[in-house]
Design a protein around this motif. Structure first.
Motif, PDB file in Angstrom:
ATOM      1  N   GLY A 101       0.768  -1.230   0.000  1.00 42.22           N
ATOM      2  CA  GLY A 101       0.000   0.000   0.000  1.00 42.22           C
ATOM      3  C   GLY A 101       0.801   1.283   0.000  1.00 42.22           C
ATOM      4  N   SER A 135      -0.919  -4.513  -2.629  1.00 47.18           N
ATOM      5  CA  SER A 135      -2.171  -3.956  -2.141  1.00 47.18           C
ATOM      6  C   SER A 135      -2.050  -2.446  -2.325  1.00 47.18           C
ATOM      7  N   HIS A 136      -3.114  -1.708  -2.102  1.00 47.65           N
ATOM      8  CA  HIS A 136      -3.065  -0.275  -2.356  1.00 47.65           C
ATOM      9  C   HIS A 136      -3.660   0.493  -1.192  1.00 47.65           C
ATOM     10  N   HIS A 147      -6.707   3.018  -7.656  1.00 48.75           N
ATOM     11  CA  HIS A 147      -6.209   1.652  -7.462  1.00 48.75           C
ATOM     12  C   HIS A 147      -6.324   0.848  -8.753  1.00 48.75           C
ATOM     13  N   SER A 165      -7.598  -7.696  -9.920  1.00 50.54           N
ATOM     14  CA  SER A 165      -8.808  -7.071  -9.400  1.00 50.54           C
ATOM     15  C   SER A 165      -9.852  -8.119  -9.062  1.00 50.54           C
ATOM     16  N   GLY A 175     -12.361   0.384  -4.685  1.00 46.86           N
ATOM     17  CA  GLY A 175     -11.705  -0.673  -3.918  1.00 46.86           C
ATOM     18  C   GLY A 175     -11.628  -1.994  -4.636  1.00 46.86           C
ATOM     19  N   GLY A 177      -9.041  -3.977  -5.381  1.00 52.15           N
ATOM     20  CA  GLY A 177      -7.894  -4.853  -5.167  1.00 52.15           C
ATOM     21  C   GLY A 177      -8.094  -5.922  -4.106  1.00 52.15           C
ATOM     22  N   ASN A 178      -9.071  -6.792  -4.321  1.00 52.50           N
ATOM     23  CA  ASN A 178      -9.318  -7.917  -3.426  1.00 52.50           C
ATOM     24  C   ASN A 178      -9.085  -9.207  -4.204  1.00 52.50           C
ATOM     25  N   ASP A 201      -8.587  -4.586  -0.085  1.00 49.41           N
ATOM     26  CA  ASP A 201      -8.509  -3.168  -0.460  1.00 49.41           C
ATOM     27  C   ASP A 201      -9.239  -2.318   0.572  1.00 49.41           C
ATOM     28  N   ARG A 203      -9.244   0.942   0.564  1.00 51.96           N
ATOM     29  CA  ARG A 203      -9.721   2.154  -0.121  1.00 51.96           C
ATOM     30  C   ARG A 203      -9.140   3.430   0.498  1.00 51.96           C
TER      31      ARG A 203
END
Length: 390
Positions: A101, A135-136, A147, A165, A175, A177-178, A201, A203
């Motif tokens: 992140g 992750s972001h 993201h 994604s 959000g 990125g899961n 993610d 967010r």
């Protein structure tokens, strides 16, 4: 020797050649037709433990590339961050890398330079030929970057990126990125992973319209976790045969009270960043908003069986591990890796290492973790097991 299956497709970037340190195992993998694909990487190498039964994961967090691009200071910090990455990768020789992140300080970026920053970040990873996932964080969602855009570009320029994604509708506003990544015990066990890495993610930041994004893992992710783990059990059998490890950039708000209970003896590591300020944990941007991450935290306990730990960055001055008592889940902070982002000189820069040790007879691995600083010093060693915090 790193035991990862390198396909020629995965090395199809100019200047990247097969390393003698890497075992190349040519196989053909076919995509699974299952709705929830149990082979999400049919065109990438399968990641396995080393021959000696270990797996080392090195976590870079809060790199914060792209600060102050209009003067000398910002680009100089990016050079310093790249130096950290190059030195750590050379010294540690990880089997897998996580960027946990805030890869970019998005509020300082412009449309014309933001993808170049991703290129800078992945260059050391490409050169080391090491597989990795991102992750972001909140700074990765800003007016000139999202993201989703970072994920798309990373996948284009890094052949060993396993970032992806979630399905449409999972993750909420900004959000996406899961996802999860399977790790196998050996190349002979193609159908049953030994370890699942989960990425969530959290967010945060602002939308491209300048509106504040929610700063917690969306409730839709909990439902997705249920369906994914059901598919895994159906395909691979009982969950007691594999471990899980989770990454999310902003820590859940449940960690705030835990900070008041830790000690250097039981929870070694820097503890210099308060978790009581606005934005220090999930769902704290507005009063009374605490608890929005409850569906996520409940799902972590319910669906991630044999969970080793949940790993976060975000709070640059913290690097401890502790047990969150409401769910009996181990939580760890990363180490601030990048020279960008807020810091204090005495905090230093570095990474968190996580090493899995396979046990005999197919038992779940033992796991240790520690902080490694840029110059090579180590501290805050712990075993991520039932003894932590006891």
């Amino acid at each position: 020797m790193k035991l990862i299956r390198l396909l020629s497709l995965a090395l199809g970037v100019p200047g990247i050649l097969a390393s003698p340190l890497v075992q190349i195992i040519h196989t053909t993998q076919s995509p699974q037709p299952h709705k929830h694909s149990l082979n999400p990487y049919p065109d990438k190498p399968k990641i396995v433990f080393r021959d000696d039964g270990t797996l080392k994961i090195t976590v870079f967090s809060d790199l914060h590339y792209g600060e102050n691009p209009w003067d000398w200071w910002g680009p100089e910090q990016d050079k310093n961050s790249t130096r950290v990455m190059n030195r750590v990768l050379k010294d540690e020789q990880p089997d897998y890398v996580v960027l946990n992140g805030d890869l970019i300080t998005g509020e300082n970026t412009f449309k014309e330079n933001v993808t170049r920053l991703i290129d800078e970040i992945v260059t050391p990873l490409n050169a080391a030929k090491v597989p990795f996932s991102s992750s972001h964080g909140n700074h990765d969602n800003q007016v000139n970057i999202t993201h989703a855009e970072e994920i798309i570009h990373e996948r284009k320029v890094a052949p060993l990126s396993y970032t992806r994604s979630a399905p449409t509708g999972i993750g909420g506003e900004e959000g996406p990125g899961n996802y999860w990544v399977p790790i196998y015990r050996s190349h002979k066990e193609d159908d049953s992973p030994f370890l699942i890495l989960w990425f969530f993610d959290s967010r945060g930041g602002v939308s491209q319209q300048g509106v504040q994004n929610p700063d917690y893992v969306d409730a839709s992710v909990a439902e997705w976790m249920e369906s994914e783990t059901e598919a895994m059990e159906k395909a691979w059998g009982p969950t007691n045969k594999r471990s899980t490890l989770a990454f999310v950039h902003i820590p859940p708000h449940y960690i705030s009270p835990v900070q008041n209970t830790i000690t250097l003896e039981k929870n070694p590591g820097l503890n210099a960043d308060s978790l009581n300020g606005g934005g220090s944990v999930q769902s704290t941007f507005s009063p009374g908003n605490e608890g929005k991450d409850a569906p996520f935290w409940d799902a972590v306990k319910q669906y991630l069986q044999n969970l080793v730990a949940v790993i976060s960055g975000h709070d640059h001055g913290d690097e401890w591990c502790a047990r969150e008592p409401t769910k009996d889940v181990i939580f760890c902070f990363d180490k601030h890796s990048g020279y960008g982002g807020y810091s204090q000189p005495e905090w230093g820069y570095g990474v968190r290492n996580i090493v899995f040790h396979s046990a005999a007879g197919g038992r779940l691995p033992k796991v240790e973790s520690w902080i490694r600083l840029e110059e090579g010093a180590t501290r805050a060693h712990v075993w991520l097991d039932d003894s932590l915090g006891r």
